[in-house]
Motif scaffolding. Structure first.
Motif, PDB file in Angstrom:
ATOM      1  N   LYS A 237      29.891 -91.462 -66.492  1.00  0.00           N
ATOM      2  CA  LYS A 237      30.509 -89.939 -66.711  1.00  0.00           C
ATOM      3  C   LYS A 237      29.555 -89.283 -67.374  1.00  0.00           C
ATOM      4  N   ALA A 238      29.448 -87.870 -66.560  1.00  0.00           N
ATOM      5  CA  ALA A 238      28.340 -87.073 -66.861  1.00  0.00           C
ATOM      6  C   ALA A 238      27.891 -86.567 -68.126  1.00  0.00           C
ATOM      7  N   ASN A 239      28.470 -86.167 -68.931  1.00  0.00           N
ATOM      8  CA  ASN A 239      28.843 -84.886 -69.685  1.00  0.00           C
ATOM      9  C   ASN A 239      27.973 -85.381 -70.890  1.00  0.00           C
ATOM     10  N   GLU A 240      27.435 -86.441 -71.615  1.00  0.00           N
ATOM     11  CA  GLU A 240      26.498 -86.109 -71.604  1.00  0.00           C
ATOM     12  C   GLU A 240      25.474 -85.990 -71.344  1.00  0.00           C
ATOM     13  N   ASP A 241      24.796 -86.125 -70.238  1.00  0.00           N
ATOM     14  CA  ASP A 241      23.471 -86.347 -69.489  1.00  0.00           C
ATOM     15  C   ASP A 241      23.436 -84.386 -69.084  1.00  0.00           C
ATOM     16  N   LEU A 242      25.156 -83.771 -68.918  1.00  0.00           N
ATOM     17  CA  LEU A 242      24.446 -81.978 -68.797  1.00  0.00           C
ATOM     18  C   LEU A 242      24.818 -81.401 -69.852  1.00  0.00           C
ATOM     19  N   MET A 243      24.654 -82.254 -70.886  1.00  0.00           N
ATOM     20  CA  MET A 243      24.567 -81.378 -72.133  1.00  0.00           C
ATOM     21  C   MET A 243      23.411 -81.234 -72.376  1.00  0.00           C
ATOM     22  N   VAL A 244      22.781 -82.277 -71.771  1.00  0.00           N
ATOM     23  CA  VAL A 244      21.132 -82.727 -72.400  1.00  0.00           C
ATOM     24  C   VAL A 244      20.092 -81.513 -71.572  1.00  0.00           C
ATOM     25  N   LEU A 245      21.065 -81.968 -70.285  1.00  0.00           N
ATOM     26  CA  LEU A 245      20.268 -80.855 -68.954  1.00  0.00           C
ATOM     27  C   LEU A 245      20.121 -79.149 -69.041  1.00  0.00           C
ATOM     28  N   LYS A 246      21.808 -78.653 -69.883  1.00  0.00           N
ATOM     29  CA  LYS A 246      22.217 -77.158 -70.169  1.00  0.00           C
ATOM     30  C   LYS A 246      20.805 -77.243 -71.521  1.00  0.00           C
ATOM     31  N   ALA A 247      20.577 -78.113 -72.993  1.00  0.00           N
ATOM     32  CA  ALA A 247      20.124 -77.941 -74.137  1.00  0.00           C
ATOM     33  C   ALA A 247      18.027 -77.795 -73.003  1.00  0.00           C
ATOM     34  N   LEU A 248      17.970 -78.246 -72.526  1.00  0.00           N
ATOM     35  CA  LEU A 248      16.336 -78.164 -71.874  1.00  0.00           C
ATOM     36  C   LEU A 248      16.125 -76.965 -71.543  1.00  0.00           C
ATOM     37  N   TRP A 249      17.316 -76.837 -70.560  1.00  0.00           N
ATOM     38  CA  TRP A 249      17.340 -75.496 -70.296  1.00  0.00           C
ATOM     39  C   TRP A 249      16.784 -74.210 -70.560  1.00  0.00           C
ATOM     40  N   GLN A 250      18.228 -73.876 -71.680  1.00  0.00           N
ATOM     41  CA  GLN A 250      18.085 -72.990 -73.068  1.00  0.00           C
ATOM     42  C   GLN A 250      17.245 -72.682 -72.818  1.00  0.00           C
ATOM     43  N   GLU A 251      16.498 -74.249 -73.535  1.00  0.00           N
ATOM     44  CA  GLU A 251      14.862 -74.073 -74.724  1.00  0.00           C
ATOM     45  C   GLU A 251      14.132 -73.046 -72.950  1.00  0.00           C
ATOM     46  N   ARG A 252      14.059 -73.634 -72.569  1.00  0.00           N
ATOM     47  CA  ARG A 252      13.362 -73.430 -71.019  1.00  0.00           C
ATOM     48  C   ARG A 252      13.495 -72.424 -71.204  1.00  0.00           C
ATOM     49  N   LEU A 253      14.115 -71.631 -70.844  1.00  0.00           N
ATOM     50  CA  LEU A 253      14.349 -70.252 -70.396  1.00  0.00           C
ATOM     51  C   LEU A 253      13.795 -69.168 -71.463  1.00  0.00           C
ATOM     52  N   LYS A 254      14.518 -69.314 -73.578  1.00  0.00           N
ATOM     53  CA  LYS A 254      14.182 -68.948 -74.110  1.00  0.00           C
ATOM     54  C   LYS A 254      12.863 -68.883 -74.144  1.00  0.00           C
ATOM     55  N   ALA A 255      11.900 -70.465 -74.515  1.00  0.00           N
ATOM     56  CA  ALA A 255      10.705 -70.311 -74.460  1.00  0.00           C
ATOM     57  C   ALA A 255       9.760 -69.273 -73.790  1.00  0.00           C
ATOM     58  N   SER A 256       9.686 -68.990 -72.673  1.00  0.00           N
ATOM     59  CA  SER A 256       9.930 -68.168 -71.200  1.00  0.00           C
ATOM     60  C   SER A 256      10.339 -66.770 -71.689  1.00  0.00           C
ATOM     61  N   GLY A 257      10.706 -65.856 -72.369  1.00  0.00           N
ATOM     62  CA  GLY A 257      11.256 -64.700 -73.630  1.00  0.00           C
ATOM     63  C   GLY A 257      12.550 -64.449 -72.446  1.00  0.00           C
ATOM     64  N   GLU A 258      13.745 -65.411 -71.840  1.00  0.00           N
ATOM     65  CA  GLU A 258      14.550 -64.488 -72.092  1.00  0.00           C
ATOM     66  C   GLU A 258      16.033 -64.638 -73.002  1.00  0.00           C
ATOM     67  N   SER A 259      16.901 -63.824 -73.215  1.00  0.00           N
ATOM     68  CA  SER A 259      17.134 -63.415 -74.043  1.00  0.00           C
ATOM     69  C   SER A 259      18.369 -63.965 -73.439  1.00  0.00           C
TER      70      SER A 259
END
Length: 119
Positions: free
Chosen positions: A91-113
């Motif tokens: 079931k991919a859902n847990e892995d997807l939530m982790v991946l999504k959180a990583l992308w959100q952190e990465r984009l926020k760290a680069s200054g993206e709103s």
């Protein structure tokens, strides 16, 4: 096309795993983004586009900007994809939530709103 050929094509389509991953809807004017994760990237991106075009997307801020700026001000892009698992019980859902959180952190760290996801 013969009926058997058509049925085989439909069966093949249904048995083909849908690509799972993380995607972004990006306002190219403000740079603001909404990040999503799904087990069916093409289906979810089509769903978001349909909701936005018909004024029913759950993110009020994104919907408001879509209405004000038009579709041409937005891009839809796949940020990351999960490799299909060999395990039939995966079931991919847990892995997807982790991946999504990583992308959100990465984009926020680069200054993206970011757009709020709901409401």
């Amino acid at each position: 096309m013969a009926q058997e050929d058509r049925k085989a094509l439909i069966r093949g389509y249904k048995e083909t795993p849908r690509p799972a991953g993380v995607f972004r809807v990006r306002n190219s004017i403000s740079g603001k983004s909404l990040i999503g994760a799904t087990t069916d990237l093409p289906g979810k991106i089509n769903s978001y586009r349909f909701q936005l075009e018909h004024g029913s997307h759950p993110s009020r801020d994104l919907q408001s900007d879509w209405k004000a700026l038009g579709a041409e001000a937005f891009t839809f892009e796949v940020l990351d994809q999960l490799k299909p698992s060999e395990r039939p019980d995966y079931k991919a859902n847990e892995d997807l939530m982790v991946l999504k959180a990583l992308w959100q952190e990465r984009l926020k760290a680069s200054g993206e709103s970011m757009y709020r996801e709901l409401g």
